[in-house]
Design a protein around this motif. Structure first.
Motif, mmCIF file in Angstrom:
data_model
loop_
_atom_site.group_PDB
_atom_site.id
_atom_site.type_symbol
_atom_site.label_atom_id
_atom_site.label_comp_id
_atom_site.label_asym_id
_atom_site.label_seq_id
_atom_site.Cartn_x
_atom_site.Cartn_y
_atom_site.Cartn_z
ATOM 1 N N ARG A 295 0.779 -1.252 -0.133
ATOM 2 C CA ARG A 295 0.014 0.028 -0.141
ATOM 3 C C ARG A 295 0.786 1.160 -0.042
ATOM 4 N NH1 ARG A 295 -4.531 -1.774 4.518
ATOM 5 N NH2 ARG A 295 -5.379 -3.221 3.124
ATOM 6 N N TRP A 296 2.016 1.153 0.411
ATOM 7 C CA TRP A 296 2.730 2.548 0.774
ATOM 8 C C TRP A 296 3.199 2.840 -0.454
ATOM 9 C CZ3 TRP A 296 7.688 2.890 -0.816
ATOM 10 C CH2 TRP A 296 8.474 1.487 -0.922
ATOM 11 N N TRP A 297 3.587 2.263 -1.624
ATOM 12 C CA TRP A 297 3.850 2.641 -2.905
ATOM 13 C C TRP A 297 2.522 3.753 -3.492
ATOM 14 C CZ3 TRP A 297 7.974 2.275 -5.904
ATOM 15 C CH2 TRP A 297 8.729 1.166 -5.700
ATOM 16 N N GLY A 298 1.417 3.280 -3.325
ATOM 17 C CA GLY A 298 0.210 4.050 -3.621
ATOM 18 C C GLY A 298 -0.127 5.257 -2.914
ATOM 19 N N VAL A 299 0.372 5.225 -1.594
ATOM 20 C CA VAL A 299 -0.039 6.256 -0.585
ATOM 21 C C VAL A 299 1.327 7.229 -1.055
ATOM 22 C CG1 VAL A 299 0.146 7.054 1.767
ATOM 23 C CG2 VAL A 299 -1.285 4.928 1.091
ATOM 24 N N ALA A 300 2.409 6.781 -0.902
ATOM 25 C CA ALA A 300 3.556 7.589 -1.089
ATOM 26 C C ALA A 300 3.281 8.610 -2.627
ATOM 27 C CB ALA A 300 4.856 7.160 -1.156
ATOM 28 N N ALA A 301 3.090 7.682 -3.710
ATOM 29 C CA ALA A 301 2.852 8.488 -5.087
ATOM 30 C C ALA A 301 1.748 9.445 -4.742
ATOM 31 C CB ALA A 301 2.597 7.353 -6.189
ATOM 32 N N GLY A 302 0.641 9.085 -4.337
ATOM 33 C CA GLY A 302 -0.622 9.757 -4.074
ATOM 34 C C GLY A 302 -0.307 11.253 -3.360
ATOM 35 N N VAL A 303 0.313 11.017 -2.291
ATOM 36 C CA VAL A 303 0.833 12.142 -1.333
ATOM 37 C C VAL A 303 1.605 13.111 -2.059
ATOM 38 C CG1 VAL A 303 2.000 12.727 0.592
ATOM 39 C CG2 VAL A 303 0.228 10.849 0.870
ATOM 40 N N ILE A 304 2.658 12.476 -2.863
ATOM 41 C CA ILE A 304 3.505 13.381 -3.579
ATOM 42 C C ILE A 304 2.600 14.215 -4.747
ATOM 43 C CG2 ILE A 304 5.246 13.451 -5.503
ATOM 44 C CD1 ILE A 304 6.542 11.156 -3.845
ATOM 45 N N ASP A 305 1.733 13.572 -5.412
ATOM 46 C CA ASP A 305 1.004 14.135 -6.583
ATOM 47 C C ASP A 305 -0.017 15.295 -5.863
ATOM 48 O OD1 ASP A 305 1.899 12.628 -8.599
ATOM 49 O OD2 ASP A 305 0.015 11.253 -8.427
ATOM 50 N N VAL A 306 -0.543 14.935 -4.620
ATOM 51 C CA VAL A 306 -1.487 15.966 -4.054
ATOM 52 C C VAL A 306 -0.734 17.032 -3.710
ATOM 53 C CG1 VAL A 306 -2.868 16.384 -2.031
ATOM 54 C CG2 VAL A 306 -3.328 14.466 -3.307
ATOM 55 N N ALA A 307 0.550 17.049 -2.911
ATOM 56 C CA ALA A 307 1.539 17.856 -2.451
ATOM 57 C C ALA A 307 1.670 18.739 -3.627
ATOM 58 C CB ALA A 307 2.626 17.464 -1.753
ATOM 59 N N VAL A 308 2.347 18.017 -4.814
ATOM 60 C CA VAL A 308 2.635 18.973 -6.026
ATOM 61 C C VAL A 308 1.492 19.782 -6.596
ATOM 62 C CG1 VAL A 308 3.656 19.019 -8.035
ATOM 63 C CG2 VAL A 308 4.968 17.811 -6.264
#
Length: 189
Positions: free
Chosen positions: A121-134
């Motif tokens: 899950r952490w792959w998707g969470v990390a990528a999602g958080v980066i996308d939201v932040a950017v």
């Protein structure tokens, strides 16, 4: 898990191609941050159209619980991609806002998908958080310069490209040895 894994495994190369396109786009945006808006808009538009196609396919053949999210993301990607390709050099503000909205929407959907999947899950969470932040940074300062936009865009392209390549090779391995591993595309794609 999305759909019939052996069927998805046969198309592993699509994820690798998407990942390579993302990485190349990210590298170009870093190497030449002063790229013209036209070039950046065309690359982003092509990427978004490829993403739209993959998400719409996932909405059709994917896991029933994730089809709605894939359909929404596919439609958002399609609209954003068409806007980028239709007017790649006309308005920095329009492209910045479209890019920001797309990144926030995709990031949120990515996080929701990650929590709905099993496995990494952490792959998707990390990528999602980066996308939201950017995306949030881009939307908070829509008058940022092209160089700053190119750097933020490059970061997201490099992360998402790397994840897509990893997923593609995991799917390839799974296609050859279906009993060896479980791959959860909702966590990566």
């Amino acid at each position: 898990m999305v759909g019939d894994v052996p069927e998805i495994g046969k198309n592993w190369w699509l994820f690798v191609v998407l990942g390579v396109v993302c990485v190349i786009t990210g590298v170009l945006a870093i190497v030449w941050p002063g790229l013209t808006l036209l070039t950046l808009g065309i690359f982003a538009g092509i990427y978004l159209l490829v993403t739209a196609i993959m998400e719409i396919i996932d909405a059709i053949i994917g896991e029933p619980g994730g089809r709605a999210l894939s359909a929404i993301l596919g439609i958002v990607s399609l609209i954003a991609g068409l806007i980028f390709l239709r007017r790649p050099g006309e308005s920095l503000l329009a492209i910045v806002i479209v890019a920001g909205i797309f990144l926030v929407a995709e990031g949120v959907i990515r996080v929701v998908r990650a929590f709905g999947s099993t496995g990494r899950r952490w792959w998707g969470v990390a990528a999602g958080v980066i996308d939201v932040a950017v995306g949030a940074i881009i939307l908070a300062w829509p008058d940022i310069g092209l160089v700053t936009l190119a750097v933020f865009f490059a970061i997201t392209m490099l992360v998402r490209g790397t994840l897509a390549i990893v997923l593609g090779f995991q799917l390839r391995k799974l296609a050859h040895h279906p009993e060896s591993a479980q791959v959860h595309t909702a966590s990566y794609a």
